[in-house]
Scaffold this active site. Sequence first.
Site, PDB file in Angstrom:
ATOM      1  N   ARG A 197      -4.561  59.040  -2.808  1.00  0.00           N
ATOM      2  CA  ARG A 197      -4.893  58.186  -1.676  1.00  0.00           C
ATOM      3  C   ARG A 197      -6.197  58.708  -1.067  1.00  0.00           C
ATOM      4  O   ARG A 197      -6.393  59.918  -0.958  1.00  0.00           O
ATOM      5  CB  ARG A 197      -3.794  58.221  -0.605  1.00  0.00           C
ATOM      6  N   GLU A 226     -10.851  52.062   2.484  1.00  0.00           N
ATOM      7  CA  GLU A 226     -10.576  51.263   1.296  1.00  0.00           C
ATOM      8  C   GLU A 226     -10.257  49.844   1.747  1.00  0.00           C
ATOM      9  O   GLU A 226      -9.382  49.683   2.606  1.00  0.00           O
ATOM     10  CB  GLU A 226      -9.385  51.877   0.560  1.00  0.00           C
ATOM     11  N   HIS A 245      -9.236  51.174  -6.920  1.00  0.00           N
ATOM     12  CA  HIS A 245      -7.777  51.412  -6.911  1.00  0.00           C
ATOM     13  C   HIS A 245      -7.099  50.738  -8.112  1.00  0.00           C
ATOM     14  O   HIS A 245      -6.287  49.818  -7.947  1.00  0.00           O
ATOM     15  CB  HIS A 245      -7.169  50.927  -5.583  1.00  0.00           C
TER      16      HIS A 245
END
Length: 284
Positions: A197, A226, A245
């Site tokens: 993450r 993000e 991602h």
Amino acid sequence: TRAASVDALYCMLTDRVDAALLDAAPRLRVVSNMAVGLDNIDLDECTERGIAVGHTPGVLTGATADLAMALLLAAARRVGEGIDYVRSGSWGEFRLDLLLGHEVHSSVLGIVGMGRIGASVARRAVGFGMSIVYSGPTRKPDIERELGAAHTSLERLLQTADHVVITAPLTPETHHLINRESLRLVKPTATLVNVARGPLVDTDALVEALERGRIAAAALDVTDPEPLPADHPLVALPNCVVIPHLGSATQATRAAMADLAARNLVQGLAGEQMEAAANPQVYL
Ligand code: DGY
């Protein structure tokens, strides 16, 4: 307002399931996250309210580990810069000193967080002749035996690893685990890979370390913020590979995640223990 009438929620990592949402959803009994990471969900709050939470461990391990290796190889061997070089028409005569990177094979890989994905990365790395050190709160004797991996502190890992892959979950304890101080410990020839993450890494500190050449390269599947805006300094840095991602983004893995999350949801609604329960204590 729509939450008021629902018994179950099928959600993604971009949906925040916090006290405010739970207050607005008094009927809610089941939350099924179509992701293994649970940082978008206030798990304690759900447990306190007796809400069963499910997630998708296992089914995305291999795909995410594959991508971690792809990113490590791409950044350490400057594949992105090579592609840009060809696309820009710069390719001229063969040059012995063109885009020299750093060895991946036979080097020491540091894995921050030896969970399922970390172990899967480690297995691949052993195939590259790498030796493994890892950090994290729990020692994994099975992995140590299987792969000859050595447990160490994060500080020692950063000092000794030739490359570092982050696979730890995001929790209050791991937020900015990699920061200005820790980046000073990393070898100047190292690549830092993050497939976990974004907020595990202090982005400003990483930009600074990459700009100053304190570390050789970074390869990020996850970022903070993000999505990362196209004009963010990380995007412009030649020694940084950023992708959006994609850890679990294969057709088979996404289908397996969707199926598991659906099974969790149905089992939860039927009052059965979910196949992949994140807070099994609600069944006690
Ligand atoms: C997860 O499952 O947590 C990934 O980040 C998305 O697949």
